[in-house]
Scaffold this motif. Structure first.
Motif, mmCIF file in Angstrom:
data_model
loop_
_atom_site.group_PDB
_atom_site.id
_atom_site.type_symbol
_atom_site.label_atom_id
_atom_site.label_comp_id
_atom_site.label_asym_id
_atom_site.label_seq_id
_atom_site.Cartn_x
_atom_site.Cartn_y
_atom_site.Cartn_z
ATOM 1 N N GLY A 159 77.447 -54.093 40.584
ATOM 2 C CA GLY A 159 78.386 -55.200 40.435
ATOM 3 C C GLY A 159 79.454 -55.252 41.502
ATOM 4 N N ARG A 160 79.200 -54.621 42.664
ATOM 5 C CA ARG A 160 80.182 -54.635 43.746
ATOM 6 C C ARG A 160 80.384 -56.062 44.252
ATOM 7 N N THR A 161 81.564 -56.326 44.821
ATOM 8 C CA THR A 161 81.797 -57.590 45.514
ATOM 9 C C THR A 161 82.295 -57.294 46.918
ATOM 10 N N CYS A 162 81.935 -58.176 47.820
ATOM 11 C CA CYS A 162 82.271 -58.024 49.236
ATOM 12 C C CYS A 162 83.442 -58.940 49.570
ATOM 13 N N ASP A 163 84.367 -58.445 50.376
ATOM 14 C CA ASP A 163 85.447 -59.282 50.878
ATOM 15 C C ASP A 163 84.860 -60.182 51.962
ATOM 16 N N VAL A 164 84.439 -61.387 51.543
ATOM 17 C CA VAL A 164 83.715 -62.268 52.459
ATOM 18 C C VAL A 164 84.444 -63.598 52.613
ATOM 19 N N THR A 165 84.504 -64.048 53.842
ATOM 20 C CA THR A 165 85.052 -65.369 54.147
ATOM 21 C C THR A 165 83.942 -66.197 54.776
ATOM 22 N N VAL A 166 83.731 -67.408 54.268
ATOM 23 C CA VAL A 166 82.710 -68.292 54.837
ATOM 24 C C VAL A 166 83.394 -69.359 55.665
ATOM 25 N N ILE A 167 82.924 -69.544 56.882
ATOM 26 C CA ILE A 167 83.394 -70.645 57.719
ATOM 27 C C ILE A 167 82.365 -71.769 57.593
ATOM 28 N N PRO A 168 82.677 -72.806 56.824
ATOM 29 C CA PRO A 168 81.666 -73.849 56.565
ATOM 30 C C PRO A 168 81.387 -74.716 57.794
ATOM 31 N N CYS A 169 80.217 -75.356 57.764
ATOM 32 C CA CYS A 169 79.870 -76.372 58.766
ATOM 33 C C CYS A 169 80.729 -77.611 58.532
#
Length: 389
Positions: free
Chosen positions: A211-221
């Motif tokens: 159940g880990r979560t990643c510190d993720v940022t998405v740069i959208p199109c």
């Protein structure tokens, strides 16, 4: 709770690629003001390949030229320059152009980077062009990298790109007993999401181990919706050379789990199917050893079969994940269960499709069985969509 929105960076296309408002799509990588401030002064690792372009310049070359501290390049299946065979061992090396170390994640015996690599960088920039299929391996590479970043407290930025098959959802959800390198998450064959959206869903649905979560940022199109028909400016892998192959890929890839050739070793992979014993066909091809398909199925054997190069896009879109090609070849060859290999279930993700084909059911009858899977998944994915449906 989902961490941040994944940054979506664009590639400028030399071909005209338009969203519904006739404005060119911009990929996440092109939207530099959204992610360059996040990597300034950091040790950066990049997951990239030949598709990671910003207009006419490669992302790695751009970052290197502008003196960002790129300490390593992770490479996926087919390698950093995209020339390796599917499933081929890809060794780690050094990028000749920039001198940056290349750390292969494919065929090296480890599914994700170890602590030795993870301690080399502060932040991971992920930029690959996906094609939106459960059995296309780039999303699985992303999930494994997310898990490694979660374990080692590293930030990850996904520079999003359009999904050329992003305008529909089709096929059964993977039964996780068939989990493999070509089926990593409980999603349909055609999931209709970008990698940025999928990264958000991986976090939100707690699909990483423990159940880990990643510190993720998405740069959208920018200027992209799920109805945009996006033609890729660069082939995503050696055996998907054009948009016809990409549209047919959900359906013709199933031949990888049969005795039939899908055209690997020709100039039209995934756009034909055939076998030496195929009956009543005037069309023929002979698979040869070529770059990206050094040892294709039925190598040097003359195959008779069906040419799909002129099937209209409208027909392909209308039929989606279409079993009719496999059913046609199955009936023609009259081999019974010997037509299939064990790999077939890894691709389709469920037991019932092989059984129903053998039982003589039509493509439409079998398709009705996964109707509820599609409805369920569309609802499940809604919170993670970054683009209008």
């Amino acid at each position: 709770m989902i961490k941040k929105i994944i940054l979506f960076v664009a590639v400028l296309f030399t071909t005209a690629i338009f969203a519904q408002n006739n404005t060119p799509v911009r990929v996440g990588a092109e939207i530099t003001d959204k992610y360059l401030p996040l990597i300034k002064g950091k040790r950066v690792a990049v997951m990239a390949n030949q598709t990671s372009m910003m207009g006419k310049e490669h992302l790695v070359d751009f970052l290197h030229r502008n003196k960002y501290n790129i300490v390593g390049i992770f490479s996926p299946e087919h390698g950093f320059r995209g020339t390796a065979d599917a499933g081929e061992h890809v060794s780690s090396s050094v990028d000749e152009k920039t001198g940056i170390p290349i750390w292969s994640l494919y065929g090296s015996g480890s599914s994700k980077p170890g602590a030795d690599k993870m301690k080399e960088f502060d932040i991971l920039l992920f930029d690959l062009q996906d094609v939106g299929l459960r059995f296309y391996t780039y999303y699985a590479s992303m999930a494994r990298l997310m898990d490694a970043c979660a374990e080692h407290n590293k930030k990850m930025i996904v520079l999003d790109r359009p999904n050329p098959n992003g305008f529909y959802v089709d096929g059964p959800i993977l039964d996780m007993k068939h989990k493999s390198g070509v089926g990593w998450l409980p999603i349909p064959v055609v999931h209709g999401m970008t990698l940025g959206e999928l990264a958000l869903m991986i976090n939100g649905e707690k699909w990483l181990p423990q159940g880990r979560t990643c510190d993720v940022t998405v740069i959208p199109c920018e200027n992209y919706t799920h109805q945009t028909k996006y033609e890729l400016p660069i082939a995503p892998s050696p055996n998907l050379p054009n948009i016809q192959s990409i549209y047919l890929y959900p359906s013709t890839c199933l031949f990888e789990g049969t005795v039939v050739s899908l055209g690997r070793g020709t100039s039209f992979p995934f756009q034909a199917y055939g076998h030496p014993n195929f009956k009543d066909s005037d069309f023929s091809f002979t698979p040869r050893s070529v770059p990206g398909a050094k040892n294709p199925p039925l190598l040097n054997k003359k195959c008779y079969g069906v040419d799909l190069r002129n099937v209209s896009h409208d027909y392909i879109w209308e039929n989606g994940f279409d079993l009719s090609y496999v059913i046609d070849a199955y009936k023609n060859l009259k081999m019974g269960d010997k037509f299939f290999s064990n790999f077939f279930e890894k691709l389709v993700g469920v037991n019932y499709i092989r059984q129903d084909i053998i039982a003589g059911k039509s493509a439409q009858e079998i398709k009705e069985k996964w109707f509820c899977d599609v409805v369920k998944f569309k609802q499940q994915r809604k919170p993670y969509l970054l683009y209008q449906e």
